[in-house]
Scaffold this motif. Structure first.
Motif, PDB file in Angstrom:
ATOM      1  N   ARG A  91      48.091  43.423  24.946  1.00  0.00           N
ATOM      2  CA  ARG A  91      48.235  41.978  24.835  1.00  0.00           C
ATOM      3  C   ARG A  91      47.201  41.305  25.728  1.00  0.00           C
ATOM      4  NH1 ARG A  91      53.668  43.619  24.971  1.00  0.00           N
ATOM      5  NH2 ARG A  91      54.833  43.032  23.087  1.00  0.00           N
ATOM      6  N   LEU A  92      46.633  40.214  25.239  1.00  0.00           N
ATOM      7  CA  LEU A  92      45.673  39.440  26.017  1.00  0.00           C
ATOM      8  C   LEU A  92      46.441  38.323  26.713  1.00  0.00           C
ATOM      9  CD1 LEU A  92      42.663  39.125  26.723  1.00  0.00           C
ATOM     10  CD2 LEU A  92      42.445  37.634  24.735  1.00  0.00           C
ATOM     11  N   ASP A  93      47.055  38.656  27.864  1.00  0.00           N
ATOM     12  CA  ASP A  93      47.920  37.699  28.540  1.00  0.00           C
ATOM     13  C   ASP A  93      47.143  36.590  29.247  1.00  0.00           C
ATOM     14  OD1 ASP A  93      50.375  38.908  27.854  1.00  0.00           O
ATOM     15  OD2 ASP A  93      50.078  40.430  29.381  1.00  0.00           O
ATOM     16  N   GLY A  94      45.919  36.836  29.627  1.00  0.00           N
ATOM     17  CA  GLY A  94      45.106  35.808  30.270  1.00  0.00           C
ATOM     18  C   GLY A  94      44.147  35.206  29.259  1.00  0.00           C
ATOM     19  N   HIS A  95      42.846  35.469  29.423  1.00  0.00           N
ATOM     20  CA  HIS A  95      41.853  35.113  28.425  1.00  0.00           C
ATOM     21  C   HIS A  95      40.742  36.149  28.493  1.00  0.00           C
ATOM     22  CE1 HIS A  95      39.841  33.217  31.925  1.00  0.00           C
ATOM     23  NE2 HIS A  95      38.737  33.208  31.202  1.00  0.00           N
ATOM     24  N   ILE A  96      39.763  36.052  27.602  1.00  0.00           N
ATOM     25  CA  ILE A  96      38.693  37.047  27.567  1.00  0.00           C
ATOM     26  C   ILE A  96      37.805  36.890  28.799  1.00  0.00           C
ATOM     27  CG2 ILE A  96      36.651  37.860  26.330  1.00  0.00           C
ATOM     28  CD1 ILE A  96      38.033  36.926  23.741  1.00  0.00           C
ATOM     29  N   VAL A  97      37.810  37.914  29.650  1.00  0.00           N
ATOM     30  CA  VAL A  97      37.035  37.919  30.890  1.00  0.00           C
ATOM     31  C   VAL A  97      36.088  39.107  30.850  1.00  0.00           C
ATOM     32  CG1 VAL A  97      37.169  38.097  33.406  1.00  0.00           C
ATOM     33  CG2 VAL A  97      38.945  36.843  32.156  1.00  0.00           C
ATOM     34  N   GLN A  98      34.810  38.851  31.092  1.00  0.00           N
ATOM     35  CA  GLN A  98      33.818  39.916  30.997  1.00  0.00           C
ATOM     36  C   GLN A  98      33.595  40.668  32.305  1.00  0.00           C
ATOM     37  OE1 GLN A  98      30.720  37.224  29.293  1.00  0.00           O
ATOM     38  NE2 GLN A  98      30.624  38.742  27.664  1.00  0.00           N
ATOM     39  N   GLY A  99      33.980  40.056  33.408  1.00  0.00           N
ATOM     40  CA  GLY A  99      33.717  40.685  34.700  1.00  0.00           C
ATOM     41  C   GLY A  99      32.295  40.442  35.172  1.00  0.00           C
ATOM     42  N   HIS A 100      31.633  39.455  34.559  1.00  0.00           N
ATOM     43  CA  HIS A 100      30.267  39.080  34.934  1.00  0.00           C
ATOM     44  C   HIS A 100      30.315  37.691  35.567  1.00  0.00           C
ATOM     45  CE1 HIS A 100      29.072  41.774  31.306  1.00  0.00           C
ATOM     46  NE2 HIS A 100      29.381  42.485  32.373  1.00  0.00           N
ATOM     47  N   VAL A 101      30.255  37.631  36.868  1.00  0.00           N
ATOM     48  CA  VAL A 101      30.359  36.363  37.579  1.00  0.00           C
ATOM     49  C   VAL A 101      29.150  35.488  37.258  1.00  0.00           C
ATOM     50  CG1 VAL A 101      30.370  35.310  39.872  1.00  0.00           C
ATOM     51  CG2 VAL A 101      31.796  37.301  39.405  1.00  0.00           C
ATOM     52  N   ASP A 102      29.418  34.230  36.903  1.00  0.00           N
ATOM     53  CA  ASP A 102      28.340  33.292  36.573  1.00  0.00           C
ATOM     54  C   ASP A 102      27.730  32.678  37.823  1.00  0.00           C
ATOM     55  OD1 ASP A 102      28.490  33.351  33.646  1.00  0.00           O
ATOM     56  OD2 ASP A 102      30.478  32.509  33.944  1.00  0.00           O
ATOM     57  N   GLN A 103      28.570  32.334  38.777  1.00  0.00           N
ATOM     58  CA  GLN A 103      28.103  31.736  40.015  1.00  0.00           C
ATOM     59  C   GLN A 103      29.278  31.643  40.972  1.00  0.00           C
ATOM     60  OE1 GLN A 103      27.541  27.684  37.818  1.00  0.00           O
ATOM     61  NE2 GLN A 103      27.632  27.194  39.998  1.00  0.00           N
ATOM     62  N   THR A 104      28.995  31.203  42.177  1.00  0.00           N
ATOM     63  CA  THR A 104      30.068  30.997  43.148  1.00  0.00           C
ATOM     64  C   THR A 104      30.405  29.515  43.236  1.00  0.00           C
ATOM     65  OG1 THR A 104      28.478  30.866  44.969  1.00  0.00           O
ATOM     66  CG2 THR A 104      29.486  33.020  44.541  1.00  0.00           C
ATOM     67  N   GLY A 105      31.577  29.234  43.750  1.00  0.00           N
ATOM     68  CA  GLY A 105      32.006  27.877  44.029  1.00  0.00           C
ATOM     69  C   GLY A 105      32.644  27.848  45.399  1.00  0.00           C
ATOM     70  N   VAL A 106      33.022  26.670  45.839  1.00  0.00           N
ATOM     71  CA  VAL A 106      33.620  26.512  47.166  1.00  0.00           C
ATOM     72  C   VAL A 106      34.925  25.739  47.039  1.00  0.00           C
ATOM     73  CG1 VAL A 106      33.344  25.506  49.469  1.00  0.00           C
ATOM     74  CG2 VAL A 106      31.391  26.565  48.325  1.00  0.00           C
ATOM     75  N   CYS A 107      35.950  26.221  47.704  1.00  0.00           N
ATOM     76  CA  CYS A 107      37.236  25.528  47.737  1.00  0.00           C
ATOM     77  C   CYS A 107      37.099  24.270  48.593  1.00  0.00           C
ATOM     78  CB  CYS A 107      38.320  26.442  48.303  1.00  0.00           C
ATOM     79  SG  CYS A 107      39.955  25.696  48.358  1.00  0.00           S
ATOM     80  N   THR A 108      37.439  23.130  48.016  1.00  0.00           N
ATOM     81  CA  THR A 108      37.287  21.862  48.734  1.00  0.00           C
ATOM     82  C   THR A 108      38.612  21.196  49.087  1.00  0.00           C
ATOM     83  OG1 THR A 108      37.095  20.676  46.629  1.00  0.00           O
ATOM     84  CG2 THR A 108      35.034  21.401  47.700  1.00  0.00           C
ATOM     85  N   ASN A 109      39.695  21.646  48.456  1.00  0.00           N
ATOM     86  CA  ASN A 109      40.979  21.025  48.750  1.00  0.00           C
ATOM     87  C   ASN A 109      42.118  21.955  48.340  1.00  0.00           C
ATOM     88  OD1 ASN A 109      42.583  18.791  49.680  1.00  0.00           O
ATOM     89  ND2 ASN A 109      43.053  18.318  47.547  1.00  0.00           N
ATOM     90  N   ILE A 110      43.168  21.964  49.145  1.00  0.00           N
ATOM     91  CA  ILE A 110      44.383  22.716  48.835  1.00  0.00           C
ATOM     92  C   ILE A 110      45.556  21.775  49.053  1.00  0.00           C
ATOM     93  CG2 ILE A 110      45.811  24.720  49.401  1.00  0.00           C
ATOM     94  CD1 ILE A 110      43.280  26.025  50.589  1.00  0.00           C
ATOM     95  N   GLN A 111      46.360  21.610  47.999  1.00  0.00           N
ATOM     96  CA  GLN A 111      47.458  20.659  48.079  1.00  0.00           C
ATOM     97  C   GLN A 111      48.747  21.288  47.569  1.00  0.00           C
ATOM     98  OE1 GLN A 111      46.779  17.119  45.792  1.00  0.00           O
ATOM     99  NE2 GLN A 111      48.477  16.005  46.715  1.00  0.00           N
ATOM    100  N   ASP A 112      49.760  21.259  48.411  1.00  0.00           N
ATOM    101  CA  ASP A 112      51.078  21.743  47.999  1.00  0.00           C
ATOM    102  C   ASP A 112      51.745  20.701  47.123  1.00  0.00           C
ATOM    103  OD1 ASP A 112      50.991  24.178  49.321  1.00  0.00           O
ATOM    104  OD2 ASP A 112      51.678  23.300  51.200  1.00  0.00           O
ATOM    105  N   GLN A 113      52.219  21.153  45.966  1.00  0.00           N
ATOM    106  CA  GLN A 113      52.977  20.264  45.093  1.00  0.00           C
ATOM    107  C   GLN A 113      54.333  20.888  44.840  1.00  0.00           C
ATOM    108  OE1 GLN A 113      50.722  19.182  41.614  1.00  0.00           O
ATOM    109  NE2 GLN A 113      49.414  17.790  42.784  1.00  0.00           N
ATOM    110  N   GLU A 114      55.145  20.219  44.075  1.00  0.00           N
ATOM    111  CA  GLU A 114      56.495  20.704  43.828  1.00  0.00           C
ATOM    112  C   GLU A 114      56.457  21.962  42.977  1.00  0.00           C
ATOM    113  OE1 GLU A 114      58.820  17.572  42.186  1.00  0.00           O
ATOM    114  OE2 GLU A 114      58.472  16.233  43.877  1.00  0.00           O
ATOM    115  N   GLY A 115      56.599  23.112  43.612  1.00  0.00           N
ATOM    116  CA  GLY A 115      56.646  24.374  42.891  1.00  0.00           C
ATOM    117  C   GLY A 115      55.314  25.043  42.671  1.00  0.00           C
ATOM    118  N   SER A 116      54.211  24.433  43.057  1.00  0.00           N
ATOM    119  CA  SER A 116      52.896  25.057  42.876  1.00  0.00           C
ATOM    120  C   SER A 116      51.939  24.588  43.967  1.00  0.00           C
ATOM    121  CB  SER A 116      52.321  24.722  41.496  1.00  0.00           C
ATOM    122  OG  SER A 116      52.039  23.333  41.404  1.00  0.00           O
ATOM    123  N   THR A 117      50.791  25.254  44.031  1.00  0.00           N
ATOM    124  CA  THR A 117      49.728  24.868  44.961  1.00  0.00           C
ATOM    125  C   THR A 117      48.486  24.578  44.145  1.00  0.00           C
ATOM    126  OG1 THR A 117      50.651  26.370  46.613  1.00  0.00           O
ATOM    127  CG2 THR A 117      48.438  25.519  47.028  1.00  0.00           C
TER     128      THR A 117
END
Length: 199
Positions: A91-117
């Protein structure tokens, strides 16, 4: 081919630099099931198993992989998201991932919400990668749904289970992450750029 559904975490036990390559030794609960030449995604980077010793195994990252991902930033003791290649007929539970990273990014914000982050990431648009609202993106190998898509920024909402069982639990503002954008979106973007050149 991968799905972006993380199986387990591995721990880096040794890093050996050889010319421009890095040999990474990792300890994980799935080592006993691995085989030489098997593909395993490490934070979304597809690497080949080259040696196995008890509960540890070795993979090698070449210069191009190091330049395009956060693999070169790993240190002994760091945890890594692990996923083995999908089996034909799974089963393809996620999506089609090739394992070939396109580029990097940077985390700019983390916010706790009701039941998720909610995590927000920024990335350089010079490589013409895009996200769309409710589309798919892979962050450190985790298949996620995009929310709040912008030209150079997007957010994802992480449920508690994913937070606990992936390296997302170690993220903070400034963390560099591997990004693999949706393969269908990449083809559409490429076709559009070729069409514009012909006009």
């Amino acid at each position: 081919m991968f799905t972006g559904i993380i199986e387990t975490l591995g721990s880096v036990t040794e890093l050996v630099k050889e010319q421009e390559n890095i040999h990474l030794t990792l300890k994980s609960t799935i080592t006993g099931e691995l085989k030489i030449d098997q593909s395993v995604a490490h934070n979304g980077v597809c690497l080949t198993v080259v040696a196995i010793d008890n509960d540890e195994y070795v993979v090698t990252a070449i210069k191009e992989t190091i330049d395009k991902s956060n693999i070169g930033d790993l240190k002994v003791g760091d945890e890594v998201n692990l996923e083995r290649a999908m089996k034909l007929g799974d089963r393809l539970d996620g999506h089609i991932v090739q394992g070939h990273v396109d580029q990097t990014g940077v985390c700019t914000n983390i916010q706790d919400q009701e039941g998720s982050t909610v995590f927000t990431f920024k990335y350089d648009t010079e490589m013409n990668n895009i996200t769309i609202e409710k589309g798919s993106v892979t962050v450190n190998g985790v298949s996620l749904t995009v929310v709040n898509s912008k030209e150079n920024e997007f957010s994802v909402a992480i449920i508690p289970y994913t937070l606990e069982h992936t390296v997302f639990k170690h993220f903070e503002v400034g963390t560099k992450v591997n990004l693999e954008f949706d393969v269908i979106g990449k083809y559409v973007t490429r076709l559009q750029s070729l069409y514009k050149k012909k006009k």
